[in-house]
Design a protein around this motif. Structure first.
Motif, PDB file in Angstrom:
ATOM      1  N   ILE A   1       7.383   3.898-130.332  1.00 29.74           N
ATOM      2  CA  ILE A   1       8.205   2.748-129.959  1.00 29.74           C
ATOM      3  C   ILE A   1       9.195   2.456-131.071  1.00 29.74           C
ATOM      4  CG2 ILE A   1       8.185   0.312-129.316  1.00 29.74           C
ATOM      5  CD1 ILE A   1       5.286   0.765-128.288  1.00 29.74           C
ATOM      6  N   ILE A   2      10.478   2.410-130.703  1.00 30.48           N
ATOM      7  CA  ILE A   2      11.517   2.061-131.673  1.00 30.48           C
ATOM      8  C   ILE A   2      12.322   0.890-131.122  1.00 30.48           C
ATOM      9  CG2 ILE A   2      11.676   4.394-132.588  1.00 30.48           C
ATOM     10  CD1 ILE A   2      14.327   4.720-131.087  1.00 30.48           C
ATOM     11  N   ASP A   3      12.996   0.209-132.025  1.00 26.21           N
ATOM     12  CA  ASP A   3      13.862  -0.904-131.623  1.00 26.21           C
ATOM     13  C   ASP A   3      15.133  -0.374-130.975  1.00 26.21           C
ATOM     14  OD1 ASP A   3      12.065  -2.647-132.799  1.00 26.21           O
ATOM     15  OD2 ASP A   3      13.268  -2.968-134.605  1.00 26.21           O
ATOM     16  N   ASP A   4      15.585  -1.054-129.943  1.00 26.22           N
ATOM     17  CA  ASP A   4      16.862  -0.725-129.310  1.00 26.22           C
ATOM     18  C   ASP A   4      17.981  -0.820-130.352  1.00 26.22           C
ATOM     19  OD1 ASP A   4      18.055  -0.566-126.282  1.00 26.22           O
ATOM     20  OD2 ASP A   4      19.428  -1.674-127.579  1.00 26.22           O
ATOM     21  N   LEU A   5      17.918  -1.821-131.213  1.00 28.95           N
ATOM     22  CA  LEU A   5      18.934  -1.983-132.250  1.00 28.95           C
ATOM     23  C   LEU A   5      18.930  -0.802-133.217  1.00 28.95           C
ATOM     24  CD1 LEU A   5      21.138  -3.665-133.602  1.00 28.95           C
ATOM     25  CD2 LEU A   5      19.338  -4.902-134.831  1.00 28.95           C
ATOM     26  N   ALA A   6      17.758  -0.304-133.593  1.00 33.29           N
ATOM     27  CA  ALA A   6      17.675   0.865-134.478  1.00 33.29           C
ATOM     28  C   ALA A   6      18.304   2.085-133.816  1.00 33.29           C
ATOM     29  CB  ALA A   6      16.219   1.149-134.847  1.00 33.29           C
ATOM     30  N   ALA A   7      18.062   2.258-132.526  1.00 26.90           N
ATOM     31  CA  ALA A   7      18.661   3.381-131.801  1.00 26.90           C
ATOM     32  C   ALA A   7      20.179   3.247-131.760  1.00 26.90           C
ATOM     33  CB  ALA A   7      18.091   3.457-130.384  1.00 26.90           C
ATOM     34  N   ARG A   8      20.680   2.033-131.554  1.00 28.99           N
ATOM     35  CA  ARG A   8      22.123   1.824-131.539  1.00 28.99           C
ATOM     36  C   ARG A   8      22.733   2.053-132.916  1.00 28.99           C
ATOM     37  NH1 ARG A   8      22.492  -3.749-129.983  1.00 28.99           N
ATOM     38  NH2 ARG A   8      20.287  -3.872-129.464  1.00 28.99           N
ATOM     39  N   LYS A   9      21.988   1.715-133.962  1.00 28.88           N
ATOM     40  CA  LYS A   9      22.483   1.948-135.325  1.00 28.88           C
ATOM     41  C   LYS A   9      22.625   3.450-135.574  1.00 28.88           C
ATOM     42  CE  LYS A   9      19.899   0.654-138.843  1.00 28.88           C
ATOM     43  NZ  LYS A   9      19.268  -0.065-139.982  1.00 28.88           N
TER      44      LYS A   9
ATOM     45  N   TYR B   1      20.141  10.076-127.215  1.00 31.69           N
ATOM     46  CA  TYR B   1      21.031   9.689-126.121  1.00 31.69           C
ATOM     47  C   TYR B   1      20.554  10.270-124.784  1.00 31.69           C
ATOM     48  CZ  TYR B   1      25.415   9.220-123.505  1.00 31.69           C
ATOM     49  OH  TYR B   1      26.364   8.918-122.548  1.00 31.69           O
ATOM     50  N   LEU B   2      20.036  11.505-124.814  1.00 31.10           N
ATOM     51  CA  LEU B   2      19.735  12.223-123.576  1.00 31.10           C
ATOM     52  C   LEU B   2      18.284  12.135-123.104  1.00 31.10           C
ATOM     53  CD1 LEU B   2      21.773  15.513-124.176  1.00 31.10           C
ATOM     54  CD2 LEU B   2      22.416  13.548-122.766  1.00 31.10           C
ATOM     55  N   ILE B   3      17.337  11.909-123.990  1.00 28.51           N
ATOM     56  CA  ILE B   3      15.928  11.978-123.579  1.00 28.51           C
ATOM     57  C   ILE B   3      15.595  10.928-122.520  1.00 28.51           C
ATOM     58  CG2 ILE B   3      15.055  12.966-125.727  1.00 28.51           C
ATOM     59  CD1 ILE B   3      14.125  10.138-126.537  1.00 28.51           C
ATOM     60  N   PRO B   4      14.652  11.261-121.643  1.00 32.04           N
ATOM     61  CA  PRO B   4      14.127  10.227-120.742  1.00 32.04           C
ATOM     62  C   PRO B   4      13.443   9.165-121.603  1.00 32.04           C
ATOM     63  CG  PRO B   4      13.389  12.424-120.078  1.00 32.04           C
ATOM     64  CD  PRO B   4      14.013  12.564-121.422  1.00 32.04           C
ATOM     65  N   LYS B   5      13.634   7.910-121.268  1.00 30.76           N
ATOM     66  CA  LYS B   5      13.050   6.821-122.039  1.00 30.76           C
ATOM     67  C   LYS B   5      12.846   5.608-121.143  1.00 30.76           C
ATOM     68  CE  LYS B   5      17.231   6.701-124.349  1.00 30.76           C
ATOM     69  NZ  LYS B   5      17.854   7.586-123.502  1.00 30.76           N
ATOM     70  N   THR B   6      11.980   4.732-121.584  1.00 23.84           N
ATOM     71  CA  THR B   6      11.809   3.442-120.918  1.00 23.84           C
ATOM     72  C   THR B   6      12.241   2.372-121.901  1.00 23.84           C
ATOM     73  OG1 THR B   6       9.942   4.261-119.623  1.00 23.84           O
ATOM     74  CG2 THR B   6      10.138   1.877-119.866  1.00 23.84           C
ATOM     75  N   ARG B   7      13.111   1.480-121.462  1.00 26.04           N
ATOM     76  CA  ARG B   7      13.545   0.371-122.314  1.00 26.04           C
ATOM     77  C   ARG B   7      12.924  -0.914-121.791  1.00 26.04           C
ATOM     78  NH1 ARG B   7      19.203  -0.600-123.627  1.00 26.04           N
ATOM     79  NH2 ARG B   7      19.465  -0.924-121.414  1.00 26.04           N
ATOM     80  N   VAL B   8      12.419  -1.700-122.721  1.00 24.73           N
ATOM     81  CA  VAL B   8      11.801  -2.983-122.360  1.00 24.73           C
ATOM     82  C   VAL B   8      12.235  -4.035-123.378  1.00 24.73           C
ATOM     83  CG1 VAL B   8       9.778  -1.917-121.273  1.00 24.73           C
ATOM     84  CG2 VAL B   8       9.678  -2.552-123.691  1.00 24.73           C
ATOM     85  N   ASN B   9      12.140  -5.284-122.979  1.00 27.86           N
ATOM     86  CA  ASN B   9      12.342  -6.390-123.899  1.00 27.86           C
ATOM     87  C   ASN B   9      10.987  -6.990-124.230  1.00 27.86           C
ATOM     88  OD1 ASN B   9      15.197  -6.618-124.345  1.00 27.86           O
ATOM     89  ND2 ASN B   9      15.387  -7.208-122.197  1.00 27.86           N
TER      90      ASN B   9
ATOM     91  N   GLY C   1      14.695  -5.808-127.982  1.00 27.11           N
ATOM     92  CA  GLY C   1      14.688  -4.583-127.189  1.00 27.11           C
ATOM     93  C   GLY C   1      13.877  -3.489-127.849  1.00 27.11           C
ATOM     94  N   LYS C   2      13.111  -2.756-127.031  1.00 27.06           N
ATOM     95  CA  LYS C   2      12.280  -1.651-127.507  1.00 27.06           C
ATOM     96  C   LYS C   2      12.495  -0.436-126.622  1.00 27.06           C
ATOM     97  CE  LYS C   2       9.907  -3.918-130.711  1.00 27.06           C
ATOM     98  NZ  LYS C   2       9.875  -3.514-132.112  1.00 27.06           N
ATOM     99  N   TRP C   3      12.390   0.744-127.223  1.00 30.68           N
ATOM    100  CA  TRP C   3      12.391   1.993-126.477  1.00 30.68           C
ATOM    101  C   TRP C   3      10.999   2.598-126.566  1.00 30.68           C
ATOM    102  CZ3 TRP C   3      17.100   5.672-127.551  1.00 30.68           C
ATOM    103  CH2 TRP C   3      18.299   5.024-127.216  1.00 30.68           C
ATOM    104  N   LEU C   4      10.458   2.996-125.426  1.00 31.70           N
ATOM    105  CA  LEU C   4       9.204   3.739-125.371  1.00 31.70           C
ATOM    106  C   LEU C   4       9.590   5.200-125.183  1.00 31.70           C
ATOM    107  CD1 LEU C   4       7.235   1.430-122.879  1.00 31.70           C
ATOM    108  CD2 LEU C   4       7.595   1.129-125.328  1.00 31.70           C
TER     109      LEU C   4
END
Length: 195
Positions: free
Chosen positions: A70-78, A107-115, A127-130
């Motif tokens: 699990i990573i932060d959506d913000l970290a992924a955007r950074k 950018y391309l991997i299948p992922k689930t985003r949740v808040n 925001g979190k990415w699973l």
């Protein structure tokens, strides 16, 4: 066991690689190093999986816990902000593996985003990415992880500008073939009607 950040610092120093340490910055990725062969710089965030996730807390997760990260959506955007020479390095302390995700993979991997609800002075959302660790490049040690980063730098032009088919083979994703076969006549029409 030293922290992943400490392990990276020690490795970069032992290899006499020129690097910057931004681990305390909220605006930079954790590390930036210069590849001595190409002189290209690469920036990455360093994350650790230190414990098992309680899947009851993450009901949207369809990934087996052993591979869930699990990573932060913000970290992924950074990471995206520092593209194309950027990525994510993960040390899985539970299974003694390292994983590399280029910015393209993220950018391309299948992922689930949740808040996720957070409560400080007021309640808000984070925001979190699973993601599935198997979608990254698995490495047995830190030198292999850095070799994966250098291979990405070497192949970056082809990845971004030359490969026509869908990039990446991610476990669980089935990229099929669809649409009609394109012929030169189709491109003539495309050019004529768009230029």
């Amino acid at each position: 066991m030293p922290s992943f950040e400490a392990e990276i610092r020690q490795y970069l120093a032992s290899q006499q690689l020129s690097f910057e340490d931004h681990c305390t910055s909220l605006r930079q990725l954790d590390f930036r190093f210069t590849d001595p062969q190409t002189q290209a710089q690469f920036s990455f965030d360093a994350k650790e999986k230190r414990q098992h996730y309680n899947l009851k807390n993450w009901p949207q997760a369809t990934i087996p816990e052993a591979y869930l990260f699990i990573i932060d959506d913000l970290a992924a955007r950074k990471i995206l902000a520092f593209a194309p020479n950027s990525g994510l390095a993960v040390r899985d302390n539970l299974h003694q593996h390292y994983y590399f995700f280029s910015v393209v993979d993220l950018y391309l991997i299948p992922k689930t985003r949740v808040n996720r609800t957070i409560r400080k002075a007021v309640e808000s959302l984070k925001g979190k990415w699973l993601i599935d660790l198997r979608h990254g490049q698995c490495c047995g040690n830190l030198p292999e992880l850095f070799q994966a980063m250098k291979a990405y730098l070497t192949n970056r032009k082809a990845i971004f500008l030359e490969i026509l088919e869908c990039y990446g083979q991610y476990p669980g994703e089935d990229v099929g073939i669809s649409g009609i076969t394109r012929h030169p006549g189709h491109w003539d029409v495309d050019i004529r009607e768009t230029r």
